[in-house]
Design a protein around this motif. Sequence first.
Motif, PDB file in Angstrom:
ATOM      1  N   GLY A   1       0.828  -1.171   0.042  1.00 52.86           N
ATOM      2  CA  GLY A   1       0.029   0.017  -0.003  1.00 52.86           C
ATOM      3  C   GLY A   1       0.852   1.261  -0.093  1.00 52.86           C
ATOM      4  N   ILE A   2       1.999   1.400   0.669  1.00 56.59           N
ATOM      5  CA  ILE A   2       2.672   2.525   0.611  1.00 56.59           C
ATOM      6  C   ILE A   2       3.471   2.587  -0.468  1.00 56.59           C
ATOM      7  CG2 ILE A   2       4.831   3.164   1.909  1.00 56.59           C
ATOM      8  CD1 ILE A   2       3.945   1.973   4.610  1.00 56.59           C
ATOM      9  N   LEU A   3       3.961   1.724  -1.202  1.00 58.50           N
ATOM     10  CA  LEU A   3       4.765   1.703  -2.249  1.00 58.50           C
ATOM     11  C   LEU A   3       3.731   2.073  -3.369  1.00 58.50           C
ATOM     12  CD1 LEU A   3       7.119  -1.460  -2.412  1.00 58.50           C
ATOM     13  CD2 LEU A   3       7.748   0.954  -1.990  1.00 58.50           C
ATOM     14  N   ASN A   4       2.337   1.317  -3.231  1.00 57.20           N
ATOM     15  CA  ASN A   4       1.418   1.803  -4.266  1.00 57.20           C
ATOM     16  C   ASN A   4       1.075   3.387  -4.414  1.00 57.20           C
ATOM     17  OD1 ASN A   4       0.071   1.128  -6.510  1.00 57.20           O
ATOM     18  ND2 ASN A   4      -1.776   0.157  -5.417  1.00 57.20           N
ATOM     19  N   ALA A   5       1.013   3.815  -3.019  1.00 56.88           N
ATOM     20  CA  ALA A   5       0.725   5.365  -3.017  1.00 56.88           C
ATOM     21  C   ALA A   5       1.851   6.261  -3.432  1.00 56.88           C
ATOM     22  CB  ALA A   5       0.448   5.666  -1.365  1.00 56.88           C
ATOM     23  N   ILE A   6       3.229   5.847  -3.129  1.00 56.71           N
ATOM     24  CA  ILE A   6       4.076   6.661  -3.231  1.00 56.71           C
ATOM     25  C   ILE A   6       4.632   6.660  -4.642  1.00 56.71           C
ATOM     26  CG2 ILE A   6       6.478   7.263  -2.859  1.00 56.71           C
ATOM     27  CD1 ILE A   6       5.948   6.523   0.052  1.00 56.71           C
ATOM     28  N   LEU A   7       5.142   5.414  -5.101  1.00 53.21           N
ATOM     29  CA  LEU A   7       5.638   4.998  -6.548  1.00 53.21           C
ATOM     30  C   LEU A   7       4.646   5.104  -7.648  1.00 53.21           C
ATOM     31  CD1 LEU A   7       8.223   2.284  -5.788  1.00 53.21           C
ATOM     32  CD2 LEU A   7       8.568   4.645  -5.944  1.00 53.21           C
ATOM     33  N   LEU A   8       3.543   4.637  -7.575  1.00 51.95           N
ATOM     34  CA  LEU A   8       2.531   4.721  -8.817  1.00 51.95           C
ATOM     35  C   LEU A   8       2.466   5.764  -9.417  1.00 51.95           C
ATOM     36  CD1 LEU A   8       1.198   2.518 -10.411  1.00 51.95           C
ATOM     37  CD2 LEU A   8      -0.943   3.315  -9.153  1.00 51.95           C
ATOM     38  N   PRO A   9       2.201   7.034  -8.607  1.00 51.40           N
ATOM     39  CA  PRO A   9       2.117   8.220  -9.447  1.00 51.40           C
ATOM     40  C   PRO A   9       3.320   8.741  -9.964  1.00 51.40           C
ATOM     41  CG  PRO A   9       1.314   8.585  -7.151  1.00 51.40           C
ATOM     42  CD  PRO A   9       1.619   7.121  -7.248  1.00 51.40           C
ATOM     43  N   ILE A  10       4.534   8.684  -9.536  1.00 51.71           N
ATOM     44  CA  ILE A  10       5.833   8.796  -9.994  1.00 51.71           C
ATOM     45  C   ILE A  10       6.188   7.841 -11.335  1.00 51.71           C
ATOM     46  CG2 ILE A  10       8.232   8.877  -9.509  1.00 51.71           C
ATOM     47  CD1 ILE A  10       7.935   9.313  -6.728  1.00 51.71           C
ATOM     48  N   LEU A  11       5.807   6.868 -11.117  1.00 47.78           N
ATOM     49  CA  LEU A  11       5.984   5.790 -12.373  1.00 47.78           C
ATOM     50  C   LEU A  11       4.936   6.016 -13.372  1.00 47.78           C
ATOM     51  CD1 LEU A  11       6.604   2.291 -10.568  1.00 47.78           C
ATOM     52  CD2 LEU A  11       8.461   3.766 -11.808  1.00 47.78           C
ATOM     53  N   THR A  12       3.803   6.380 -13.185  1.00 50.02           N
ATOM     54  CA  THR A  12       2.775   7.023 -13.911  1.00 50.02           C
ATOM     55  C   THR A  12       3.099   8.096 -14.770  1.00 50.02           C
ATOM     56  OG1 THR A  12       0.993   5.995 -12.696  1.00 50.02           O
ATOM     57  CG2 THR A  12       0.356   7.467 -14.311  1.00 50.02           C
ATOM     58  N   PHE A  13       3.789   9.109 -14.283  1.00 54.95           N
ATOM     59  CA  PHE A  13       4.263  10.302 -14.621  1.00 54.95           C
ATOM     60  C   PHE A  13       5.222  10.094 -15.769  1.00 54.95           C
ATOM     61  CE2 PHE A  13       7.103  13.978 -14.821  1.00 54.95           C
ATOM     62  CZ  PHE A  13       6.310  14.782 -15.538  1.00 54.95           C
ATOM     63  N   PHE A  14       6.290   9.212 -15.300  1.00 51.62           N
ATOM     64  CA  PHE A  14       7.359   8.760 -16.171  1.00 51.62           C
ATOM     65  C   PHE A  14       7.317   7.803 -17.477  1.00 51.62           C
ATOM     66  CE2 PHE A  14      10.111  10.549 -12.719  1.00 51.62           C
ATOM     67  CZ  PHE A  14      10.603  11.400 -13.364  1.00 51.62           C
ATOM     68  N   THR A  15       6.265   7.117 -17.390  1.00 47.65           N
ATOM     69  CA  THR A  15       5.860   6.196 -18.277  1.00 47.65           C
ATOM     70  C   THR A  15       4.499   6.422 -19.073  1.00 47.65           C
ATOM     71  OG1 THR A  15       4.617   4.607 -16.807  1.00 47.65           O
ATOM     72  CG2 THR A  15       6.996   4.008 -17.164  1.00 47.65           C
ATOM     73  N   PHE A  16       4.023   7.617 -18.984  1.00 47.79           N
ATOM     74  CA  PHE A  16       2.831   7.942 -19.501  1.00 47.79           C
ATOM     75  C   PHE A  16       2.613   7.941 -20.851  1.00 47.79           C
ATOM     76  CE2 PHE A  16      -0.421  11.328 -20.890  1.00 47.79           C
ATOM     77  CZ  PHE A  16      -1.511  10.774 -20.329  1.00 47.79           C
ATOM     78  N   PRO A  17       3.778   7.925 -21.926  1.00 52.03           N
ATOM     79  CA  PRO A  17       3.755   7.547 -23.242  1.00 52.03           C
ATOM     80  C   PRO A  17       3.415   6.229 -23.591  1.00 52.03           C
ATOM     81  CG  PRO A  17       5.609   9.077 -22.733  1.00 52.03           C
ATOM     82  CD  PRO A  17       5.021   8.818 -21.510  1.00 52.03           C
ATOM     83  N   PHE A  18       4.046   5.336 -22.812  1.00 51.45           N
ATOM     84  CA  PHE A  18       3.829   3.892 -22.942  1.00 51.45           C
ATOM     85  C   PHE A  18       2.220   3.546 -22.541  1.00 51.45           C
ATOM     86  CE2 PHE A  18       8.530   3.897 -21.843  1.00 51.45           C
ATOM     87  CZ  PHE A  18       8.864   3.122 -23.223  1.00 51.45           C
ATOM     88  N   ILE A  19       1.726   4.195 -21.480  1.00 53.74           N
ATOM     89  CA  ILE A  19       0.440   3.962 -20.857  1.00 53.74           C
ATOM     90  C   ILE A  19      -0.569   4.475 -22.016  1.00 53.74           C
ATOM     91  CG2 ILE A  19      -1.204   4.795 -19.377  1.00 53.74           C
ATOM     92  CD1 ILE A  19       1.063   5.043 -17.132  1.00 53.74           C
ATOM     93  N   ILE A  20      -0.420   5.449 -22.648  1.00 55.38           N
ATOM     94  CA  ILE A  20      -1.004   5.918 -23.826  1.00 55.38           C
ATOM     95  C   ILE A  20      -1.121   4.960 -24.853  1.00 55.38           C
ATOM     96  CG2 ILE A  20      -1.391   7.983 -25.707  1.00 55.38           C
ATOM     97  CD1 ILE A  20      -2.395   8.537 -22.636  1.00 55.38           C
ATOM     98  N   LEU A  21       0.251   4.746 -25.245  1.00 56.16           N
ATOM     99  CA  LEU A  21       0.572   3.743 -26.459  1.00 56.16           C
ATOM    100  C   LEU A  21      -0.122   2.474 -26.351  1.00 56.16           C
ATOM    101  CD1 LEU A  21       2.061   3.971 -29.044  1.00 56.16           C
ATOM    102  CD2 LEU A  21       4.033   2.807 -27.988  1.00 56.16           C
ATOM    103  N   THR A  22      -0.107   1.814 -24.999  1.00 60.58           N
ATOM    104  CA  THR A  22      -0.801   0.434 -24.868  1.00 60.58           C
ATOM    105  C   THR A  22      -2.129   0.447 -24.481  1.00 60.58           C
ATOM    106  OG1 THR A  22       0.202   0.496 -22.747  1.00 60.58           O
ATOM    107  CG2 THR A  22       1.542  -0.370 -24.301  1.00 60.58           C
ATOM    108  N   LEU A  23      -2.578   1.746 -24.405  1.00 64.67           N
ATOM    109  CA  LEU A  23      -4.338   2.070 -24.176  1.00 64.67           C
ATOM    110  C   LEU A  23      -4.513   1.597 -22.639  1.00 64.67           C
ATOM    111  CD1 LEU A  23      -5.898   0.884 -27.388  1.00 64.67           C
ATOM    112  CD2 LEU A  23      -5.453   2.908 -26.686  1.00 64.67           C
ATOM    113  N   GLY A  24      -3.502   1.930 -21.896  1.00 58.56           N
ATOM    114  CA  GLY A  24      -3.578   1.526 -20.283  1.00 58.56           C
ATOM    115  C   GLY A  24      -2.965   0.296 -19.907  1.00 58.56           C
ATOM    116  N   LEU A  25      -2.857  -0.645 -20.863  1.00 51.45           N
ATOM    117  CA  LEU A  25      -2.233  -2.037 -20.372  1.00 51.45           C
ATOM    118  C   LEU A  25      -0.927  -1.985 -19.676  1.00 51.45           C
ATOM    119  CD1 LEU A  25      -3.502  -4.208 -23.552  1.00 51.45           C
ATOM    120  CD2 LEU A  25      -4.518  -4.080 -21.212  1.00 51.45           C
ATOM    121  N   PHE A  26      -0.381  -0.875 -19.926  1.00 51.92           N
ATOM    122  CA  PHE A  26       1.199  -0.771 -19.121  1.00 51.92           C
ATOM    123  C   PHE A  26       1.143  -0.720 -17.633  1.00 51.92           C
ATOM    124  CE2 PHE A  26       5.174   1.172 -18.190  1.00 51.92           C
ATOM    125  CZ  PHE A  26       6.055   0.163 -18.807  1.00 51.92           C
ATOM    126  N   PHE A  27      -0.297  -0.414 -17.110  1.00 49.55           N
ATOM    127  CA  PHE A  27      -0.621  -0.249 -15.585  1.00 49.55           C
ATOM    128  C   PHE A  27      -0.152  -1.630 -15.079  1.00 49.55           C
ATOM    129  CE2 PHE A  27      -2.825   3.849 -16.082  1.00 49.55           C
ATOM    130  CZ  PHE A  27      -2.128   4.408 -15.108  1.00 49.55           C
TER     131      PHE A  27
END
Length: 117
Positions: A42-68
């Motif tokens: 839970g702590i890692l999810n709260a801290i790291l997920l927004p940071i990783l989402t920011f840096f991998t946003f192009p991959f998330i868009i390219l894969t239509l969210g499957l990169f999550f």
Amino acid sequence: MTGFIITWLVTTVSFLIIAKLPFLGIEVDSLAKAAISAIVFGILNAILLPILTFFTFPFIILTLGLFFFVLNSIIFGLSALIVPGFRLRYGFWSAMLGSIALAIINSILLRVVAPFT
């Protein structure tokens, strides 16, 4: 405050359930290790997920969210590295299957528990 405790307890039970599924390759030694794993996840999810989402946003868009799924697997694997009694037998694939199973079981259990809160 009670919402956090209920979510933590449900995640703890979810970790125990996925540890009993033999094909996932996830091992949790005890109830205490599952509780600690739930807190760390839970702590890692709260801290790291927004940071990783920011840096991998192009991959998330390219894969239509499957990169999550990959991001959740990374967080799942990191929590297994941090908690001593929580192991992934098959490495990344256990983390991938475990994070998917955790999401499914958590959502089912939270839906069951929600009317009582």
